[in-house]
Scaffold this active site. Structure first.
Site, short mmCIF file in Angstrom:
data_model
loop_
_atom_site.label_atom_id
_atom_site.label_comp_id
_atom_site.label_asym_id
_atom_site.label_seq_id
_atom_site.Cartn_x
_atom_site.Cartn_y
_atom_site.Cartn_z
CE LYS A 197 -8.63 -7.84 -7.46
NZ LYS A 197 -7.64 -7.60 -8.52
CG ASN A 198 -5.69 -5.12 -6.46
OD1 ASN A 198 -5.86 -6.27 -6.90
ND2 ASN A 198 -6.37 -4.07 -6.90
NE ARG A 206 -2.79 -6.32 -18.28
CZ ARG A 206 -1.82 -5.59 -17.82
NH1 ARG A 206 -1.68 -5.42 -16.54
NH2 ARG A 206 -0.98 -5.02 -18.65
CG ASP A 253 -7.41 -6.58 -18.60
OD1 ASP A 253 -7.64 -5.47 -19.12
OD2 ASP A 253 -7.14 -6.70 -17.41
CG ASP A 264 -10.02 -1.04 -9.32
OD1 ASP A 264 -10.26 -0.95 -10.53
OD2 ASP A 264 -8.97 -1.52 -8.87
N1 EPU Z 1 0.13 1.48 -17.97
C1 EPU Z 1 0.85 1.67 -19.13
N2 EPU Z 1 2.08 1.10 -19.23
C2 EPU Z 1 2.61 0.34 -18.24
C3 EPU Z 1 1.88 0.15 -17.04
C4 EPU Z 1 0.63 0.75 -16.93
O1 EPU Z 1 0.40 2.34 -20.06
O2 EPU Z 1 3.73 -0.15 -18.40
C5 EPU Z 1 -1.20 2.11 -17.85
C6 EPU Z 1 -2.30 1.06 -17.73
O3 EPU Z 1 -2.67 0.59 -19.01
C7 EPU Z 1 -3.38 1.84 -17.04
C8 EPU Z 1 -2.60 2.78 -16.12
O4 EPU Z 1 -1.28 2.82 -16.63
O5 EPU Z 1 -4.08 2.60 -17.98
C9 EPU Z 1 -2.55 2.37 -14.66
O6 EPU Z 1 -2.12 1.05 -14.55
P1 EPU Z 1 -1.38 0.47 -13.27
O7 EPU Z 1 -0.09 -0.12 -13.71
O8 EPU Z 1 -1.36 1.49 -12.18
O9 EPU Z 1 -2.40 -0.70 -12.85
P2 EPU Z 1 -2.12 -2.23 -12.61
O10 EPU Z 1 -0.93 -2.44 -11.75
O11 EPU Z 1 -2.19 -2.97 -13.90
C10 EPU Z 1 -3.53 -2.31 -10.40
C11 EPU Z 1 -4.71 -3.10 -9.87
C12 EPU Z 1 -5.98 -2.68 -10.57
C13 EPU Z 1 -6.18 -1.19 -10.37
C14 EPU Z 1 -4.94 -0.42 -10.84
C15 EPU Z 1 -5.02 1.08 -10.58
C16 EPU Z 1 -3.75 -5.19 -9.20
C17 EPU Z 1 -3.67 -6.66 -9.40
N3 EPU Z 1 -4.49 -4.52 -10.05
O12 EPU Z 1 -3.44 -2.64 -11.77
O13 EPU Z 1 -7.04 -3.39 -9.93
O14 EPU Z 1 -7.30 -0.77 -11.09
O15 EPU Z 1 -3.77 -0.92 -10.18
O16 EPU Z 1 -5.17 1.33 -9.21
O17 EPU Z 1 -3.17 -4.66 -8.26
C18 EPU Z 1 -9.10 -4.54 -9.69
O18 EPU Z 1 -8.74 -4.86 -8.55
O19 EPU Z 1 -10.30 -4.71 -10.10
C19 EPU Z 1 -8.12 -3.92 -10.60
C20 EPU Z 1 -8.30 -3.84 -11.92
#
Ligand code: EPU
Length: 450
Positions: free
Chosen positions: A52-53, A122, A146, A335
């Site tokens: 998915k990601n 998101r 979220d 995850d």
């Molecule tokens: N964060 C910040 N500021 C930012 C960006 C992130 O504080 O500008 C924090 C987030 O709030 C979080 C942490 O940094 O606490 C990590 O977030 P990250 O940006 O790495 O995650 P993401 O890109 O929002 C993706 C996956 C998630 C997965 C995370 C970590 C997708 C669509 N989503 O999210 O997947 O948990 O990376 O590996 O790629 C899922 O598939 O169920 C899922 C939630």
């Protein structure tokens, strides 16, 4: 918030009632419940589809080049449907067949992702980089929090600002602009954020000059996105390391790409096999992408086999307690956390786990407790005292992974577990129920009465 400059005419009077009335997934999913009878030991072989990601970001990457793109091994999940709608909103034409997707990107995309789509998913925020690069402007609803907590995006915006973009918040919508072409920059992330790395990467490929992402996320899905961008003509070094270097090019062209296997689906089926005391082989996967998770399953007493493109997990009669902390790749994946906690809930001994990625990830613990789990949560830590047995009852899935974890817990519980709000699970797993049933689980799906 202090981060943005609000335009003079910004006020709250302009409501968007028709858009705001859509709750998460309201457009897509009938409410449904997954009903599991505990007991059977799972056995057999199951293949996984694309991640998915990776698929979601690779769909967004198509925006970088006009023309017809092709993606294969795309999972048939709700989030992919939602991303199709995001792309369609920008003017793309999409066709689908089984696990394939064709995206025809227009010469001039409409640079907008509206609230009703961003709120439901998101991940839509990664359109910012490509739309700024292609159109010089991007209007994307601010995603807000979220199910997993606040989840801010300031690192995405800081990175893009360093490349010449400016943002303002207009009635809840982020409006980004760049004068001329984005410019390469050295972007140092305070934390290896997956989404921030992807947004800067997707902007950098068409920027003028070199972009360096320091402290980049190293997730396999990002490496796969880099491979995809490479076939489109992008020049990128350092995928899978903390330093990604991008030499911007003037234009990219459409390409064919096969999405890498979903390590989270693979890991979820492995834990399902383990908790049932069964023996499950997962094919079409890369066990190297689950190293830490498989090590922890071994520590918990599972027999684990791995080879080229497959892994096998045989569960003990009763797992042993293990400790783990979630971390960015190659650490234990957040995850996979709830699924592993379901297993540890019935382990002999006490496990201590630490969640380092999300502040609200533990929301499912109350549901597991209704099934008899003995878990204490304190800040980002949970102490799990293994119990002899869980007992089935109605519970609610709070998010994708916790939903899967509750179904998995039901495999081991006495009696019937009913996991409501099961549409959360459909966001990330293709035919979760059918696939578990094919391994011998007594599980079915019931659509809720309106
Ligand atoms: N964060 C910040 N500021 C930012 C960006 C992130 O504080 O500008 C924090 C987030 O709030 C979080 C942490 O940094 O606490 C990590 O977030 P990250 O940006 O790495 O995650 P993401 O890109 O929002 C993706 C996956 C998630 C997965 C995370 C970590 C997708 C669509 N989503 O999210 O997947 O948990 O990376 O590996 O790629 C899922 O598939 O169920 C899922 C939630």
């Amino acid at each position: 918030t202090a981060r943005f400059s609000l335009p003079d005419d910004a006020d709250d009077s302009e409501t968007r009632a028709s858009q705001l009335s859509d709750g998460p997934l309201a457009t897509f999913a009938p409410m449904s419940t997954i009903v599991v009878e505990g007991g059977p030991r799972l056995s057999g072989t199951i293949g996984v589809l694309g991640a998915k990601n990776a698929a979601l970001k690779e769909m967004v990457a198509t925006l970088l080049a006009p023309g017809r793109h092709h993606l294969s091994n795309v999972p048939a999940i709700l989030d992919v449907d939602l991303m199709c709608r995001v792309l369609e909103h920008t003017g793309c034409k999409i066709s689908k067949a089984a696990n394939e997707l064709w995206v025809v990107v227009p010469d001039e995309p409409e640079p907008e992702a509206p609230i009703e789509l961003v709120r439901q998913m998101r991940a839509s925020i990664v359109v910012l980089g490509p739309l700024l690069a292609r159109c010089g402007v991007a209007r994307v609803a601010l995603p807000g929090g979220d199910d997993l907590g606040a989840r801010p995006i300031e690192w995405h915006l800081d990175g893009l600002e360093q490349m010449g973009a400016v943002f303002e918040l207009v009635h809840g919508e982020l409006v980004g602009r760049v004068d001329g072409r984005l410019r390469g920059a050295e972007v140092e992330l305070p934390f290896p954020s997956v989404g921030a790395t992807e947004n800067v990467l997707l902007a950098g490929v068409l920027a003028e000059g070199e972009t360096r992402i320091v402290n980049a996320a190293r997730e396999p899905e990002i490496e796969d996105l880099i491979a995809h961008l490479g076939t489109m003509g992008a020049r990128i070094d350092g995928g899978g390391t903390s330093l990604i270097t991008i030499e911007g090019v003037e234009e990219l062209s459409p390409a064919d790409h096969r999405v890498l296997p979903d390590r989270l689906a693979a890991g979820t089926f492995a834990v399902a096999g383990a908790i049932s005391g069964g023996d499950v082989t997962v094919t079409s996967c890369h066990p190297g992408h689950l190293r830490m998770e498989l090590l922890k399953l071994e520590e918990a007493g599972c027999e684990v086999g791995r080879g080229d493109g497959w892994l096998r997990v045989a569960g003990p009669d009763r797992p042993q307690a293990v400790d783990f902390a979630t971390l960015p790749f190659p650490g234990f994946h957040t995850d996979m956390h709830p699924q592993m906690v379901a297993l540890l809930a019935v382990a002999s001994g006490t496990s201590l786990i630490t969640e380092n990625l999300y502040d609200a990830r533990f929301r499912y613990v109350g549901e597991l407790a209704r099934m008899g789990a003995d878990i204490t949560v304190e800040a980002q830590h949970a102490v799990i005292r293994g119990v002899d047995r869980l007992s089935g009852c109605p519970v609610l899935a709070p998010d994708i992974r916790a939903g899967a974890a509750l179904v998995i817990a039901g495999l081991r519980a006495e009696g019937t577990t009913e996991v409501g709000d099961a549409s959360h699970i459909d966001r990330g797993y293709e035919d979760f129920v059918g696939r578990l049933a094919s391994l011998g689980a007594r599980v079915q799906r019931v659509e809720d009465l309106p």
